[in-house]
Design a protein around this motif. Structure first.
Motif: not given
Length: 392
Positions: A248-249, A333-334, A380-382, A386-387
């Motif tokens: 997960i990056d 982007v995640i 909203d990235r953090e 986490d989700i």
């Protein structure tokens, strides 16, 4: 050396091919190696059996019926090995030595399977276990199946749990090819390929190694794909390198989203190449790209967004089919990449629903054979990260 050799249906498709398989195993045993064999059903026997089930069969009855293909193969191969003076034992669900156990959900029970495999490992060297591929045993002792490509999964899992030196996939292709030799003239064998490359190819239709099987490939486990006519389990074919890790990056720097609008872009041959080439000529790296019926979307680093906008604007002005370019900054982007991702039904929903419940708007979602990229607002990235971690 400890080797798990998996023989596919085509490599056991006739008596002559079974004899060829037995010869290769006997040669490896004579050379002093510990061999465990995984066998698929002969030829297309499993598909043939499934086609004959024209009635509404209970799942347990269906599994018992289709298991007959593998059960026949292991008996044939065991007998061929015995005729060559090799001490061999066939292993099938319900037997004392059976190793592959599933839980109530039909997933492999890693702990129970490892215990069974450890017991099986103690017999290697004294005998050659010939094990049914594709099949498993449920918690109540019932026969279950591992799905399409399940024999590959059996072999790779056993190779991993047995601490084998190598898994050899014996099939009807000379390893991994540069293209389908039935379609592409001049297709040739690839000497080596990474797990990531092969997983993408396999998930998109290349019938070499089942995508689910590659989950069990780690750095210490060698894997090769060889043609059944090769005759040597210990050399040749294509070597599969590396391991397929679950990652997960999150991109560290914010991205900008540039959208080029135009008329019927989807029906315009070469438009994606033409527009993308303008960014390449400007030495602008594209992080991701998506296309729609009337738009092309590019994600680039925010630091080069102005240059990218100017470049794309020039392309818009020069092409009558393109109308405008817009930019949206501060996008994160995640990416999720890894083992079980392509084999998890509902995986997209398992990501989208929690994000929606958290009030996070998904800017874009781009999927490939082995990864999902989620684009959200930078702010909203953090929370998104986490989700995603909670889900995987």
């Amino acid at each position: 050396m400890r080797v798990v050799a998996k023989f596919g249906g085509t490599s056991l498709g006739s008596g002559d091919r079974i004899e060829r398989a037995a010869n290769s195993v006997a040669d490896a045993v004579e050379a002093g190696h510990e061999i465990a064999v995984v066998a698929s059903a002969m030829g297309s026997q499993t598909d043939d059996l499934l086609e004959e089930i024209s009635f509404d069969a209970d799942p347990a009855d269906r599994a018992e019926i289709v298991s007959m293909g593998e059960r026949t193969s292991i008996r044939m191969l065991k007998a061929a090995l015995a005729a060559r003076g090799v001490d061999a034992t066939f292993v099938e669900p319900g037997g004392d030595d059976w190793p592959v156990i599933t839980n109530e959900r039909g997933e492999i029970d890693a702990e129970a399977t490892q215990r069974r495999v450890d017991a099986l490992a103690e017999k290697l060297g004294d005998t050659v276990p010939v094990i049914t591929g594709f099949l498993a045993e449920g918690p109540e002792g019932d026969v279950t199946t591992l799905g399409r490509g399940g024999s590959d999964t059996t072999a790779m899992m056993l190779g991993n749990y047995l601490d084998a030196d190598e898994v050899v996939i014996v099939t009807d292709v000379e390893g991994v090819m540069t293209g389908d030799p039935r379609v592409v003239e001049g297709a040739r064998n690839v000497g080596s390929i990474t797990v990531d490359e092969l997983r993408s190819l396999s998930f998109r239709g290349a019938e070499v190694v089942a995508p689910s099987a590659l989950v069990y490939k780690d750095e210490d486990l060698g894997v090769r794909v060889v043609h059944y006519q090769h005759g040597d389990l210990l050399a040749g074919g294509t070597e599969i390198e590396g391991s397929f890790e679950h990652l997960i990056d999150m991109e560290e720097a914010p991205l900008s989203c540039l959208t080029v609008a135009g008329r019927a872009i989807r029906n315009r041959p070469g438009i994606l190449s033409e527009v993308s080439e303008t960014l390449a000529e400007a030495d602008i790296n594209v992080d991701a790209v998506a296309s729609g019926m009337d738009s092309l979307t590019y994600y680039v680093e925010k630091a080069v967004a102005e240059d990218a906008e100017a470049t794309l604007h020039d392309a818009v002005v020069a092409d009558d089919s393109l109308s405008s370019v817009t930019v949206e900054d501060d996008i994160a982007v995640i990416r999720v990449t890894g083992g079980e991702l392509p084999n998890r039904p509902g995986v997209i929903r398992s990501l989208v629903d929690p994000l929606a419940e958290a009030g996070i708007n998904i800017h874009d979602l781009i999927t490939s054979a082995t990864s999902v990229a989620i684009f959200v607002a930078w702010a909203d990235r953090e929370d998104t990260l986490d989700i995603v971690h909670e889900q995987f």
